[in-house]
Each structure stands twice: as C-alpha cells, then as structure tokens.
Motif scaffolding. Structure first.
Motif, short mmCIF file in Angstrom:
data_model
loop_
_atom_site.label_atom_id
_atom_site.label_comp_id
_atom_site.label_asym_id
_atom_site.label_seq_id
_atom_site.Cartn_x
_atom_site.Cartn_y
_atom_site.Cartn_z
N ASP A 125 0.85 -1.36 0.08
CA ASP A 125 0.05 0.46 0.18
C ASP A 125 1.29 1.39 0.20
O ASP A 125 2.22 1.70 -0.72
CB ASP A 125 -1.20 -0.12 1.08
CG ASP A 125 -0.17 0.30 2.50
OD1 ASP A 125 0.78 1.02 2.37
OD2 ASP A 125 -1.52 -0.32 3.30
N ARG A 151 -12.89 -7.18 -8.23
CA ARG A 151 -11.98 -5.96 -7.51
C ARG A 151 -12.31 -6.48 -6.36
O ARG A 151 -13.27 -7.02 -5.81
CB ARG A 151 -12.91 -4.83 -7.34
CG ARG A 151 -11.91 -4.34 -9.21
CD ARG A 151 -11.12 -3.36 -9.91
NE ARG A 151 -10.80 -2.42 -8.85
CZ ARG A 151 -11.39 -0.97 -9.33
NH1 ARG A 151 -11.71 -0.58 -10.39
NH2 ARG A 151 -11.02 -0.66 -8.38
N PRO A 199 -14.78 -3.22 -1.32
CA PRO A 199 -14.52 -1.58 -0.60
C PRO A 199 -13.44 -1.41 0.47
O PRO A 199 -13.24 -0.59 0.82
CB PRO A 199 -16.04 -0.83 -0.38
CG PRO A 199 -16.74 -1.19 -1.06
CD PRO A 199 -16.78 -2.85 -1.41
N ALA A 246 -8.86 -2.31 -1.05
CA ALA A 246 -9.62 -2.05 -2.45
C ALA A 246 -8.51 -0.40 -2.86
O ALA A 246 -9.16 -0.31 -4.34
CB ALA A 246 -11.02 -1.90 -2.23
N THR A 247 -8.32 0.29 -2.67
CA THR A 247 -7.38 1.08 -2.56
C THR A 247 -6.61 1.77 -3.36
O THR A 247 -6.78 2.64 -4.66
CB THR A 247 -7.47 2.58 -1.54
OG1 THR A 247 -6.51 2.76 -0.99
CG2 THR A 247 -8.98 2.50 -1.00
N GLU A 253 -7.21 0.83 -7.53
CA GLU A 253 -7.65 1.70 -7.96
C GLU A 253 -6.29 2.69 -8.53
O GLU A 253 -6.60 3.55 -10.00
CB GLU A 253 -7.88 3.14 -6.65
CG GLU A 253 -9.18 2.10 -5.79
CD GLU A 253 -10.06 3.43 -5.43
OE1 GLU A 253 -9.33 4.54 -4.98
OE2 GLU A 253 -11.35 3.16 -5.23
N ARG A 254 -5.30 2.44 -8.79
CA ARG A 254 -4.12 3.00 -9.56
C ARG A 254 -3.23 1.77 -9.50
O ARG A 254 -3.18 0.57 -9.74
CB ARG A 254 -3.79 3.72 -8.24
CG ARG A 254 -3.14 2.86 -7.93
CD ARG A 254 -2.06 4.59 -6.66
NE ARG A 254 -1.40 3.72 -5.83
CZ ARG A 254 -0.40 3.51 -5.25
NH1 ARG A 254 0.05 2.75 -6.08
NH2 ARG A 254 -0.49 2.26 -3.68
N ARG A 277 -3.55 -2.84 -13.91
CA ARG A 277 -4.24 -1.24 -14.06
C ARG A 277 -6.51 -1.39 -13.86
O ARG A 277 -5.98 -2.57 -14.06
CB ARG A 277 -4.03 -0.54 -14.67
CG ARG A 277 -3.92 -1.10 -15.87
CD ARG A 277 -3.32 -0.30 -17.43
NE ARG A 277 -3.97 -0.70 -18.56
CZ ARG A 277 -3.10 -1.55 -19.32
NH1 ARG A 277 -2.15 -2.03 -18.38
NH2 ARG A 277 -3.78 -1.53 -20.48
N PRO A 278 -6.72 -0.80 -13.20
CA PRO A 278 -8.40 -0.71 -12.96
C PRO A 278 -8.66 -0.64 -15.04
O PRO A 278 -8.22 -0.20 -15.65
CB PRO A 278 -8.61 -0.15 -12.28
CG PRO A 278 -7.57 0.94 -11.40
CD PRO A 278 -6.04 0.75 -12.51
N LEU A 332 -9.38 -5.58 -13.28
CA LEU A 332 -8.42 -4.93 -13.87
C LEU A 332 -8.09 -5.73 -14.94
O LEU A 332 -8.07 -6.86 -14.96
CB LEU A 332 -7.58 -5.67 -12.13
CG LEU A 332 -8.03 -5.52 -10.67
CD1 LEU A 332 -7.17 -6.60 -9.67
CD2 LEU A 332 -7.86 -4.11 -10.65
#
Length: 314
Positions: free
Chosen positions: A53, A83, A86, A91-92, A95-96, A120-121, A126
């Motif tokens: 992260d 995915r 949340p 999860a976050t 997102e990148r 990548r999303p 993904l």
C-alpha cells in the motif's frame, strides 16, 4: 537481476546451499502464459493477490468470481473481472497502477499457477501486464471442493470489516487450527509476489496477539518469498475460513530463522528454517469467499505437527 532471480533470491539460495537446484527450477519461470496455463485460468474461481500500500505495508487478499472471471487476453496479459470489496485492505491500492503478485489455485485438483505483473483498473475489474509466470507443484495443498456456483454466499449485505493492530482471542484460535494461508511479499522495489503455505492444523503457531510462526517446508529452491524478505521484511497474510467464507488479513514484518532448532517432526521436508511474523495490522472480512467448502483432504506431503512443541522448520 541474475537470470530469473534478484539478489535476495540468490542470497537465500546460497545460504540454503541450493544454488544448483535453483538453476534447474528457474527454467519454470517465464514471462508469458502458455496455452495450457491459459486454459487452466479460465476454469478458476479464486485468485490470491498481494501488493504494497501507500505506506509500504504489504497485504494479501482473495478475489473470486464465476469460472471465466480470469482470462489470459494474450500471452502477456491477464484480465480479472473482479475487484476487492470497498473495505478490503487492497481496495484503494488497486484503484491505480501497482505491481501485483498473484496465485491462481484450484484446491479440488491441487493445481496452482503463480503470476506477477503491473495491474491497472479496467472495466470494473483489472488488467495485469505480466512479467513473471511460474508453474508450482501440488505439495502441501489440502484438497477441497468449492460449493456449487455461488451457493453459500450471503444474499444480504455482509457486515463491515473488523480492524485492529492485534489478534483477538477468536482470531488466535482460528489461526491455530488453520491448514492453509497465503503470503504476499515484495522486493525492495515494490515488485510483489503471492504464494501458498499449507500444512497440518497446528503448523501455524500463534505465539502472542502480535506474533505468529510457521515452518519453512522444503520447496522448489527458487526462494521467491524468502528472497523478497531478505530485501524487504514487510509481508501480508490472508487466511481463509472455508466454512464461513470469512478471510483474515494480517500485515507486518517477517524474520527468517535460518537455524530454528528442533523441528518437532523429522522427515524429507525438514529444512531447519522457520518464519516469525510480527503483526502490525489485522482486518477480518466476512463474505469474501463463497461459504460451505468441503472438509479438507490433507496433503500427504504435510509433515507431522507435534502437540505441545513449537513447530519450527520442517
């Protein structure tokens, strides 16, 4: 990089005295998905994923879907039609673009496939550009059959994740009886990897609310996990509860114990090594998996675990 291995992996191979074996095993590391592997992926319903992260903490999670949710778009890329929830630790992160370690595993047939690449999303899921594809053996995988389709998955919204910085009594009890978990690691540059660990119940020992330990069983001599830990001790574990569908996610730092002493279970899997893991974060997520998997048929390769003794490396 030296051939398919980075410096940490080479150091682990050298320390274990398995450089020659690693050269042979390294032939199974490739950068593309062969047709037989592509066919395997389309039948899978579960993918383990791991990444670091924004703080550098490494987490592992589980993505699920119907057969076909994984698809090799070509020999260099993997499409994932899922995915994380949340409140999942990744999860976050997903997102990148991020380097993602992955393991597709079919417990019913004891087959697995390891893949790493940059994710990548895309289209609600993904897309991963692969840089490493590895075939793994069936050792230490407990045979389990998933429920039909999504039977057992709760119809209503699941409870939110429970988070902490230490294991509570119920979580410690659950880990002490586990026979399977997955570990994510990353090298010094953040390139992630995900791997399977299995054994008889009790092989994962809880030493305290913030410390667990497991033996490092003999494997393919690649040392992809231990090699990463030598360059970056941060790691993440995800432990599935196949009965309820809950997953327990841990992040922290791992220490390799190269001479762990009395293993408590002799045999061909005895390496003299163990891993001690210090927990810094915990997330318990209900409903990650479909619930109601069959009871396990334990692998014949699992070494014995001696009750009442610290199960160091076997």
């Amino acid at each position: 990089m030296t051939g398919p291995y980075h410096r940490g992996e080479r150091e682990a191979q050298l320390r274990a005295g398995l450089m020659e074996e690693a050269e042979v095993s390294g032939r199974a590391i490739r950068g593309t998905v062969p047709p037989v592997a592509a066919a395997f992926l389309t039948g899978q319903r579960l993918l383990v994923a791991g990444a670091a992260d924004d703080r550098g903490d490494v987490w592992a999670t589980v993505l699920t879907g119907p057969a076909g949710f994984l698809r090799a778009r070509d020999e260099h890329s993997l499409s994932i039609a899922a995915r994380p929830a949340p409140d999942d630790p990744l999860a976050t992160v997903l997102e990148r673009p991020v380097h993602l370690g992955m393991l597709a595993i079919e417990a019913a047939t004891r087959r697995r496939m390891r893949m790493n690449g940059t994710s990548r999303p895309q289209d609600g899921g993904l897309l991963v550009d692969l840089d490493q594809v590895v075939a793994n053996c069936p050792k230490y995988i407990q045979k389990r059959t998933p429920p039909e389709a999504d039977a057992g998955r709760p119809a209503k919204a699941r409870p939110p994740a429970r988070r902490s910085d230490r294991l509570d009594e119920g979580q410690r009890r659950f880990l002490s009886g586990a026979d399977t978990f997955f570990i994510a690691t990353a090298d010094e540059h953040g390139r992630a990897d995900a791997s399977h660990r299995g054994g008889n119940p009790g092989f994962l020992q809880v030493l305290s609310p913030t410390r667990v330990r497991w033996p490092d069983y003999t494997g393919n001599a690649m040392f992809l996990t231990l090699g990463n830990l030598l360059t970056n001790p941060r790691a993440g574990l995800v432990v599935p509860d196949y009965a309820t569908g809950t997953t327990l996610h841990l992040t922290g730092a791992a220490e390799i114990v190269w001479d762990a002493g009395d293993s408590g279970g002799a045999g061909p899997a005895d390496t003299g090594r163990a891993i001690e893991f210090t927990v810094t974060g915990v997330a318990e997520l209900p409903g990650t998996l479909p619930a109601g998997w069959s009871p396990p048929a334990l692998s014949r390769f699992n070494p014995p675990v001696t009750a009442g003794r610290v199960p160091s490396a076997v």
